[in-house]
Design an enzyme around this catalytic site. Structure first.
Site, short mmCIF file in Angstrom:
data_model
loop_
_atom_site.label_atom_id
_atom_site.label_comp_id
_atom_site.label_asym_id
_atom_site.label_seq_id
_atom_site.Cartn_x
_atom_site.Cartn_y
_atom_site.Cartn_z
N GLY A 110 0.74 -1.16 -0.03
CA GLY A 110 0.07 0.02 0.02
C GLY A 110 0.78 1.34 -0.05
N ALA A 111 0.84 2.06 -1.10
CA ALA A 111 1.39 3.28 -1.30
C ALA A 111 0.71 4.53 -0.88
CB ALA A 111 2.38 3.30 -2.56
N ARG A 114 -8.27 1.37 6.26
CA ARG A 114 -8.62 0.93 7.69
C ARG A 114 -10.21 0.89 7.65
NH1 ARG A 114 -5.46 2.10 12.15
NH2 ARG A 114 -7.20 2.57 13.42
N ASP A 157 -14.39 8.26 12.40
CA ASP A 157 -13.83 7.14 11.31
C ASP A 157 -15.02 6.22 11.11
OD1 ASP A 157 -11.28 8.36 11.03
OD2 ASP A 157 -10.28 6.54 11.98
N ALA A 202 -8.24 12.64 12.06
CA ALA A 202 -8.62 13.24 13.30
C ALA A 202 -9.19 14.62 13.32
CB ALA A 202 -7.30 13.13 14.22
N HIS A 237 7.80 38.86 4.52
CA HIS A 237 9.03 38.44 3.66
C HIS A 237 10.44 38.34 4.42
CE1 HIS A 237 11.87 38.25 0.22
NE2 HIS A 237 12.70 39.10 0.94
#
Ligand code: FAD
Ligand code: NAD
Length: 478
Positions: free
Chosen positions: A188-189, A279, A319, A327, A451
């Site tokens: 899994g990438a 997941r 989730d 989260a 800047h």
């Protein structure tokens, strides 16, 4: 202890504990049920995020980044440190200390806000009764006006690579290696594969990532994914697309992985293999059939836009419901639900949830990607600006990447922003604020940016949308 509450929350991850604190702040009598306990039998708060997710992974990412800086980049600044070495035990001790500090912090916050903590496994029954089973099997029943389900998620497992918590591990196992594996395979990438692959790659592992899809990071803006692939290749991560793992064979301290790539069957040997293929929601046994709560075929609880389930007075957040497993998304759902229970019709702007991959450089995005705008037929304009032309980025030797802004062609309103590069997460957060306020690229063009800062890339990208960037030649004219 009374067993009747205004609100009972099941799960103390970032969704549940934030919801509990907010409910208590709003004056509601609140209880939180948590099943996780430590070796002393004390409840563990903070869920996946604090214990085995966001926080420990970022602690290791920061340690390994410092190691890589010292090993490969200090010399350019004229700093000599001799040969660098890594003490994995010390690195892990630091990580655990951070986790303990934060989970302890959540415990104090719950206490300070007067939230009742109930230790055990919660199950929603009919009529908003919550049955809590303790570790010793004893049961108690809590009743509530409102119940919030926040039981989170767990790693997906795949039959060709069953985890054994030693050689083949999930993300939790990959956070506790006791030594740097010489050869590390990752299935899994995606986000976890890239973050944890980076940790161990920086410390010296030879890392190979097997990705089943033929596109790399398809959920990010395609221009960003393309740049990310280039940067990771330069860093030595071997990302193999269209590579499907079909089997594993563990012998002693090594694993042989069989995979198919472009129709050909191949094998590779590793000392450790991480399975990071997504997941799934943790909703098994979370509610009884007569509770009124339902899920889809993947186990996600059905909710409306405001996280209300089909059962009156029952809510679900984090989730276990639709949307990205992040989260901050769960926490804000927790706040929304608390406010709604209290009578304020708060809404969450799901179009403005940022997502971040904490590699180096960071990758971040919010709103629409360019490919989404094209697919939806929206008339848009785009501008991007490279960090290589930003003084501050040059000064710190962080010149990879760019900021990209997408705006509506007619109204000029910002529709999406994407970045890969130094401080990408914080720069994209500036764009979240812009988008929440309905801002346009003209607003950004006319704003003063300090800047030298990395933020100047946001200013210049906004100017580039109209072909008016100052510090690079523009391809198009106004
Ligand atoms: P969880 O955090 O999973 O918490 C759920 C809690 O409920 C747990 O404590 C569990 O013990 C408890 N529970 C479950 N069932 C019951 C029950 N029946 N009774 C009582 N208690 C119960 N997200 C980000 O936004 N940023 C990141 O950088 C990031 N990094 C990550 C890195 C890794 C390695 C992983 C694995 C995840 C990462 N995530 C990240 C995802 C993030 O951790 C999750 O999106 C988040 O934790 C989900 O919160 P939650 O509250 O919904 O669930
Ligand atoms: P993911 O969805 O990000 O990536 C999983 C990858 O595995 C995908 O690219 C997928 O195509 C691939 N895959 C699936 N099955 C496969 C197979 N059999 N063989 C090879 N490749 C396969 O999931 P993850 O990396 O496991 O992360 C899980 C969740 O945790 C994510 O949804 C993410 O939102 C969350 N998370 C977030 C962060 C962050 O915000 N920085 C960090 C870690 C995790």
């Amino acid at each position: 202890m009374s067993d009747s509450f205004d609100v009972v929350i099941i799960g103390s991850g970032p969704a549940g504990y934030v919801c509990a604190i907010k409910c208590a702040q709003l004056g509601m009598n609140t209880a939180i049920v948590e099943t996780w306990s430590d070796t002393k039998g004390k409840p563990v708060f903070g869920g996946t995020c604090l214990n085995v997710g966001c926080i420990p992974s970022k602690a290791l990412l920061d340690s390994s980044h410092k190691f890589a800086e010292a090993s490969d980049h200090f010399a350019a600044h004229g700093i000599g440190v001799g040969e660098t070495s890594i003490d994995v035990a010390a690195m892990m001790k630091r990580k655990s200390k951070i986790v303990t500090q934060l989970t302890g912090g959540v415990s104090s916050l719950l206490q300070h806000n007067g939230v009742t903590v109930v230790q055990g496994t919660g199950k929603l029954m009919a009529a908003r009764q919550v049955e809590v089973t303790s570790a010793d099997g004893s049961k108690q029943v809590l009743s509530a006006e409102n119940v919030v389900l926040a039981s989170g998620s767990e790693p997906v497992t795949i039959p060709p690579a069953p985890t054994d918590d030693k050689v083949i591990v999930d993300s939790t196992g990959a956070l506790t290696f006791d030594a740097v594996p010489e050869r590390l395979g990752v299935i899994g990438a995606g986000v976890i594969g890239l973050e944890l692959g980076s940790v161990w790659g920086r410390l010296g592992s030879d890392v190979v990532l097997f990705e089943a899809l033929d596109t790399f990071l398809p959920m990010m803006d395609a221009q960003v994914s393309k740049e990310a692939a280039k940067v990771f290749k330069k860093q030595g991560l071997n990302i193999r697309l269209n590579a499907l793992v079909t089997g594993t064979d563990v012998k002693g301290d090594a694993v042989t992985v069989t995979y198919t790539e472009k129709g050909e069957t191949k094998t590779a040997e590793f000392d450790r293999l991480i399975v990071a293929v997504g997941r799934r929601p943790r909703t098994k046994d979370l509610f009884s059939t007569d509770s009124g709560v339902t899920t889809d075929e993947r186990g996600f609880v059905f909710v409306n836009d405001y996280c209300a389930t089909e059962a009156p007075g029952v809510w679900a957040i984090g989730d276990i419901v639709r949307g990205p497993m992040l989260a901050h998304k769960g926490s804000e759902e927790g706040v929304m639900v608390a406010e709604r229970i209290h009578g304020k019709p708060v809404q969450l702007n799901y179009d403005c949830v940022p997502s971040i991959i904490y590699t180096h450089p960071e990758i971040a995005g919010v709103g629409k990607t360019e490919q989404e705008l094209k697919a939806e037929g929206i008339d848009y304009k785009a501008g991007s600006f490279p960090f290589a032309a930003i003084g501050r980025a040059l000064a710190s030797g962080e010149t990879d990447g760019f900021v990209k802004i997408l705006a509506d062609a007619k109204t000029d309103r910002v529709l999406g922003a994407h970045a890969i590069g130094p401080s990408a997460a914080d720069l994209v957060q500036q764009m979240v604020i812009t988008m929440e306020f309905g801002g346009s690229t003209e607003d950004l063009q006319l704003m003063v940016f300090g800047h030298p800062t990395m933020s100047e890339a946001v200013h210049e990208a906004a100017l580039a949308v109209d072909g008016m960037a100052i510090h690079m030649p523009n391809r198009k004219k106004r």
